[in-house]
Motif scaffolding. Sequence first.
Motif, PDB file in Angstrom:
ATOM      1  N   GLU A 135       0.741  -1.242   0.084  1.00 22.04           N
ATOM      2  CA  GLU A 135       0.061   0.239   0.132  1.00 22.04           C
ATOM      3  C   GLU A 135       0.750   1.174   0.042  1.00 22.04           C
ATOM      4  OE1 GLU A 135      -3.604   2.063   0.342  1.00 22.04           O
ATOM      5  OE2 GLU A 135      -3.201  -0.249  -0.403  1.00 22.04           O
ATOM      6  N   HIS A 145      -2.316   2.892  10.087  1.00 24.24           N
ATOM      7  CA  HIS A 145      -3.270   2.969   8.964  1.00 24.24           C
ATOM      8  C   HIS A 145      -3.446   1.478   8.407  1.00 24.24           C
ATOM      9  CE1 HIS A 145      -2.907   7.589   7.655  1.00 24.24           C
ATOM     10  NE2 HIS A 145      -2.961   7.310   9.132  1.00 24.24           N
ATOM     11  N   SER A 146      -2.514   0.926   8.306  1.00 27.40           N
ATOM     12  CA  SER A 146      -2.607  -0.501   7.692  1.00 27.40           C
ATOM     13  C   SER A 146      -3.418  -1.387   8.606  1.00 27.40           C
ATOM     14  CB  SER A 146      -1.147  -1.134   7.460  1.00 27.40           C
ATOM     15  OG  SER A 146      -0.576  -0.449   6.405  1.00 27.40           O
ATOM     16  N   LEU A 165      -7.260  -0.631   8.601  1.00 30.38           N
ATOM     17  CA  LEU A 165      -7.787  -0.792   7.505  1.00 30.38           C
ATOM     18  C   LEU A 165      -8.072  -2.499   7.607  1.00 30.38           C
ATOM     19  CD1 LEU A 165      -5.959   1.172   4.745  1.00 30.38           C
ATOM     20  CD2 LEU A 165      -8.456   1.437   5.513  1.00 30.38           C
ATOM     21  N   HIS A 166      -7.801  -3.140   8.145  1.00 27.98           N
ATOM     22  CA  HIS A 166      -7.904  -4.442   8.817  1.00 27.98           C
ATOM     23  C   HIS A 166      -8.982  -4.343   9.851  1.00 27.98           C
ATOM     24  CE1 HIS A 166      -4.510  -5.227   6.099  1.00 27.98           C
ATOM     25  NE2 HIS A 166      -4.858  -6.434   6.194  1.00 27.98           N
ATOM     26  N   THR A 167     -10.060  -3.854   9.814  1.00 22.47           N
ATOM     27  CA  THR A 167     -11.251  -3.334  10.704  1.00 22.47           C
ATOM     28  C   THR A 167     -11.394  -4.352  11.739  1.00 22.47           C
ATOM     29  OG1 THR A 167     -13.161  -3.677   9.198  1.00 22.47           O
ATOM     30  CG2 THR A 167     -11.955  -1.384   9.158  1.00 22.47           C
TER      31      THR A 167
END
Length: 148
Positions: free
Chosen positions: A33, A74-75, A78-80
């Motif tokens: 990403e 953030h990474s 994003l894996h909520t």
Amino acid sequence: MTTVVESPVALRHGRDLVSPELFERLAAFCADEYGLERVVADRVMDQAIAFVYVLGSQKAYDMAPSERVDPGWHSFMLHTQEYAAWCQEQFGYFVHHSPNARVRTRPLMVSVADRVAAAGFEVDARLWGTTAECNQPACCGDGDGDGC
């Protein structure tokens, strides 16, 4: 007389706060990403997880990640599902990412890195812009340069 040699205390690593499988997925995502070499993404993720742990466990909302560590947070976010479950397990609540409006200054990054270290985590000073050779502002998050 017997001399007792104290063994050094092993420092904690952020990566150890998640499963090896989750860490691998997060680091691979971070590398892809954000265009990072995998070895750098591993370091970024390790520091980001340690940072979020300190922030969440201390409710230290005055802390901010460095520009180099922020992609790791953030990474993870994003894996909520994994992030939400981890936050609940670690702290009993969801740790939101509220952008800190303050400029990422060297003193702020030194303070944050010191707090992460005080919690027993190994700190990668190159990612926090706190190394002696840091060329401000490139290391600390507000410049264009590579710096670290």
